[in-house]
Enzyme design. Structure first.
Site, short mmCIF file in Angstrom:
data_model
loop_
_atom_site.label_atom_id
_atom_site.label_comp_id
_atom_site.label_asym_id
_atom_site.label_seq_id
_atom_site.Cartn_x
_atom_site.Cartn_y
_atom_site.Cartn_z
N CYS A 207 1.65 -17.57 9.13
CA CYS A 207 2.68 -17.01 10.00
C CYS A 207 3.36 -18.01 10.93
O CYS A 207 4.59 -18.03 11.01
CB CYS A 207 2.15 -15.88 10.85
SG CYS A 207 0.80 -15.01 10.13
N ARG B 71 -10.27 -20.57 5.73
CA ARG B 71 -10.94 -19.95 6.87
C ARG B 71 -12.43 -20.17 6.74
O ARG B 71 -12.97 -20.09 5.65
CB ARG B 71 -10.67 -18.44 6.90
CG ARG B 71 -9.20 -18.15 7.08
CD ARG B 71 -8.91 -16.67 7.07
NE ARG B 71 -7.46 -16.47 7.07
CZ ARG B 71 -6.89 -15.27 7.04
NH1 ARG B 71 -7.63 -14.18 7.01
NH2 ARG B 71 -5.58 -15.17 7.05
N GLN C 158 -2.70 -16.60 -0.09
CA GLN C 158 -2.15 -15.29 0.24
C GLN C 158 -0.77 -15.12 -0.37
O GLN C 158 0.00 -16.07 -0.41
CB GLN C 158 -2.01 -15.15 1.75
CG GLN C 158 -3.30 -15.23 2.51
CD GLN C 158 -3.06 -15.08 4.00
OE1 GLN C 158 -2.18 -15.73 4.57
NE2 GLN C 158 -3.83 -14.23 4.64
N ASP D 225 1.89 -14.01 0.87
CA ASP D 225 2.27 -13.72 2.24
C ASP D 225 3.79 -13.57 2.34
O ASP D 225 4.52 -14.23 1.63
CB ASP D 225 1.83 -14.91 3.10
CG ASP D 225 1.56 -14.52 4.52
OD1 ASP D 225 1.87 -13.38 4.89
OD2 ASP D 225 1.05 -15.37 5.27
N HIS E 203 6.96 -12.56 5.48
CA HIS E 203 7.32 -12.08 6.81
C HIS E 203 8.77 -11.63 6.79
O HIS E 203 9.62 -12.29 6.21
CB HIS E 203 7.12 -13.20 7.84
CG HIS E 203 5.69 -13.61 7.95
ND1 HIS E 203 5.17 -14.66 7.23
CD2 HIS E 203 4.66 -13.07 8.64
CE1 HIS E 203 3.88 -14.76 7.50
NE2 HIS E 203 3.53 -13.81 8.35
N LYS F 55 -0.11 -0.73 11.78
CA LYS F 55 -0.14 -1.26 10.42
C LYS F 55 -0.43 -0.18 9.38
O LYS F 55 -0.95 0.90 9.70
CB LYS F 55 -1.19 -2.37 10.30
CG LYS F 55 -2.61 -1.88 10.57
CD LYS F 55 -3.62 -3.00 10.35
CE LYS F 55 -5.03 -2.50 10.57
NZ LYS F 55 -6.06 -3.49 10.30
N HIS G 208 4.48 -8.57 9.07
CA HIS G 208 3.64 -9.33 8.12
C HIS G 208 3.32 -8.40 6.97
O HIS G 208 3.06 -7.23 7.19
CB HIS G 208 2.29 -9.71 8.73
CG HIS G 208 2.35 -10.36 10.05
ND1 HIS G 208 2.23 -11.71 10.21
CD2 HIS G 208 2.47 -9.84 11.29
CE1 HIS G 208 2.28 -12.01 11.49
NE2 HIS G 208 2.42 -10.90 12.18
#
Length: 636
Positions: free
Chosen positions: A332, A361, A379, A381, A383, A463, A509
């Site tokens: 992000c 992670r 990911q 991912d 945005h 979410k 996200h």
RNA sequence: GCCGAUGUGGCUCAGUGGUAGAGUAGUUGAUUCGUAAUCAAUUGGUCGCGAGUUCAAAUCUCGCCAUCGGCUCCA
């Protein structure tokens, strides 16, 4: 917090479907609850000095009952192993066959306190202490509290079975608030089993002592138990770790470190197809693609807030020219920086930016699990930066894309959660209000049912989480869509509004697969390794019956490859039966047997993994058939 | 990280203090074969890693690593 796109819970829930008689959930809960007590009674009788420790805990609101059975926690001088199971089961069966009554008693805190103290059950005492004053306290006896004798019931009881059960004080009890069966005889002695052992923290608190937990499964009938065990075996056969090795898809190697995935050629081929598909779907849906670095100045994570709150899950930073650099735990902030690199007008919004971003992670060693929970993962991912009034339509767009993508991978059944504002949160009331109602609006527009998790949102925004149901009925959490009021604030993101003032954009996200590793693991288990034709790393294998046809096979392979099929020749010089067996074990979807007959008639004797021998096809028909199946994303 | 278990050729596993084994895969040779295993020979292992006990350790002890079942965690 920020960013999220979490790796969701790593284990699925195994619930069998397809019972001849759908079990009654209420009755099952009673059976399982009672089974738990019977097990505790048996264990305490067999292993003196064992203390019971069980309580209502988060996630187990119904007491020691699970999706498929029950458990009980013990603090015992004995270290239990599976070898103890047979003995415990035997004792449980005796208790069941003795058909002991189960008696509920309301007790006063004072009386019961003294009694527990006498028994020397510290955990029980602690449970009692935690019951608020004024609340009704109940305990349940197995065996009549006075006599310990069997209930007078219409069930015939073999007196010889009764004898061994007399335990001082002739009956057993535990504090419990939940309803039970009326007597132990209501349980079928052949429809439960003990399953596994585990450590479990007292009160689920890792600072408290570790107890021994015994898990069991229990059903109404032996047939249901059998169905469950079969289901469990089926799940075991599908285990992605086993199939990943057998089908040469991926590995995780001790020499490299835990939680780090090696995609081998066949797995990498599938990943390539998935990524390719994903990129195209996103471009078609109005996204643009980004690539961002894998490490960056640690200050970014301080600005984003991750460093303060989630340092424990981040790998240590490294020193670069006397500055601290961080390997990224999420993408992000990089997308935010990309946004901030230039000034944006309200006319540009929404901006939809997607990246297959690889993040690292630090997961604790005990948490690692195949592809489902790893330390390095990619990911899918994205945005979306938009105006407040665009939230609903953008969320709807995400839901549509999610549905399209998941259904192309064969997932059409979802469970959806909407999580709302928690107590501790940032952002103005009206923005939360707006965002939450936008999520609801989108879900309603989609016509999807959902469950509201009140206060379950992230502190930075509400979410939507989506769980997919796989081929054997298990649920997996993959997709997540989160509105974020926090990062735009922390990074002081702006756009120029129509009135020429600077305003904060809304940040959304979202991830659809969650992570490619995890989703790949789910795919392997969902298909049991039998990938549909469009995903199969090898689609066709030619099996030459004799030496003379090899040149012909080579020519055919060239043709099929030029047409875009993934095809190869079996070079093994084995007999046909062996080549077929090998191809079956490798789960190759289509094998084409080629002998003199086929060469002369320019045909293929086709055998599919699913349909067996399909007979003769010519090259054109074969290609058409496969093309159709690939286009449908189905199997043949 | 915590509790418990496991770690022996690529894979599946046997081997409880005294010279490391099987099946399978791999390799080589013979066989040219028609829809789930042709025959034969053969390569390959410092028994997870490191200490210790012992005349002697795959085997016993300790530490570490990884994996498995859970717990906790999962931004």
């Amino acid at each position: 917090m920020v960013s999220s796109l979490t790796q969701p819970q790593s284990r699925s829930i195994l619930v069998p479907r397809d019972f001849a008689n759908e079990p009654d959930i209420q009755q099952l809960a009673l059976i399982r609850h009672t089974c738990a007590h019977i097990m505790a009674m048996a264990v305490q009788k067999l292993y003196p000095g064992t203390k019971v420790a069980i309580l209502f805990q988060r996630g187990f609101a119904n007491g020691p009952v699970t999706e498929t059975g029950f458990f009980y926690d013990f603090d015992s001088p004995v270290t239990f192993t599976r070898d103890n199971f047979a003995k415990i089961v035997k004792e449980m069966r005796r208790i069941i066959k003795a058909n002991l009554p189960i008696v509920r008693e309301v007790v006063s805190k004072q009386d019961i306190q003294a009694e527990i103290a006498d028994l020397g059950e510290p955990y029980k005492l602690e449970i009692l202490d935690s019951i608020p004053d004024g609340e009704i306290i109940t305990r349940y006896f197995i065996g009549s509290p006075d006599t310990g004798k069997s209930t007078k019931s219409n069930v015939e009881v073999d007196p010889s079975l009764l004898a061994p059960i007399i335990i001082p004080p002739q009956s057993w009890w535990d504090l419990c608030a939940e309803p039970h069966l009326n007597s132990t005889g209501e349980i079928d002695p052949n429809s439960f089993a003990l399953e596994s052992l585990a450590g479990a923290y007292w009160r689920g608190d890792e600072t408290k002592p570790m107890l021994q937990r015994i898990y069991g499964t229990a059903w109404e009938t032996p047939a249901q138990l059998e169905a469950y065990l079969t289901q469990k075996e089926e799940a075991l056969k599908r285990d992605h770790r086993k199939l990943g090795r057998e089908l040469k898809l991926f590995s995780i190697q001790e020499d490299a470190g835990g939680g780090l995935v090696f995609w081998h050629p066949r797995g990498a081929k599938i990943r390539y197809i998935i990524e390719d598909y994903w990129r195209k779907a996103h471009l078609d849906s109005g996204y643009e693609l980004l690539y961002t670095p894998h490490i960056a100045n640690l200050d970014l994570w301080k600005t984003s807030g991750h460093f303060d709150f989630y340092q424990e899950s981040m790998f240590d930073s490294m020193d670069v020219d006397e500055k601290a650099y961080q390997i990224k735990p999420m993408n992000c902030p990089f997308h935010v920086l990309t946004y901030k690199h230039e000034l944006h007008s309200y006319r540009e919004l929404p901006l939809r930016w997607a990246e297959l971003g690889t993040v690292y992670r630090y997961e604790r060693s005990g948490a690692l699990h195949g592809l489902m929970r790893v330390r390095g993962f990619t990911q899918d991912d994205a945005h979306v930066f938009c105006l407040p009034e665009q939230i609903a339509s953008e969320i709807l767009r995400v839901l549509n894309l999610t549905e399209q993508i998941l259904s192309d991978f064969g997932f059409n059944d979802y469970e959806i959660n909407l999580s709302t504002r928690p107590e501790k949160s940032v952002g103005a009331d009206e923005v939360w209000e707006l965002a939450t109602s936008a999520l609801i609006e989108a879900l309603d527009a989609k016509g999807w049912n959902y469950t509201i998790d009140e206060g379950g949102g992230a502190f930075y925004g509400p979410k939507i989480d989506l769980k997919i149901k796989d081929a054997i009925g298990r649920l997996w959490q993959c997709s997540t869509i989160q509105v974020d009021f926090n990062l735009p604030e922390r990074f002081e993101m702006e756009y120029v509004a129509a009135d020429n003032t600077r305003k904060r954009p809304i940040m959304i996200h979202r991830a659809i697969f969650g992570s490619l590793e995890r989703f790949f693991g789910i795919l392997i288990e969902n298909y049991a390794g039998n990938f549909p034709l469009w995903l199969a790393p090898i689609q066709v294998r030619l099996l030459p019956v004799t030496e003379e046809v090899r040149d012909y096979c080579d020519r055919v392979i060239t043709t099929l490859k030029q047409a875009g099929f993934r095809v190869e020749l079996d070079h093994s010089h084995e007999r046909l039966g062996k080549m077929i067996r090998t191809a079956e074990l490798e789960k190759i979807p289509v094998v084409a047997v080629i002998g003199m007959k086929e060469m002369e008639t320019q045909t293929f004797s086709i055998r599919t993994r699913k349909g067996g021998d399909l007979g003769l096809l010519n090259l054109v028909d074969l290609q058409q058939k496969m093309q159709q199946v690939i286009q449908d994303k189905s199997s043949l």
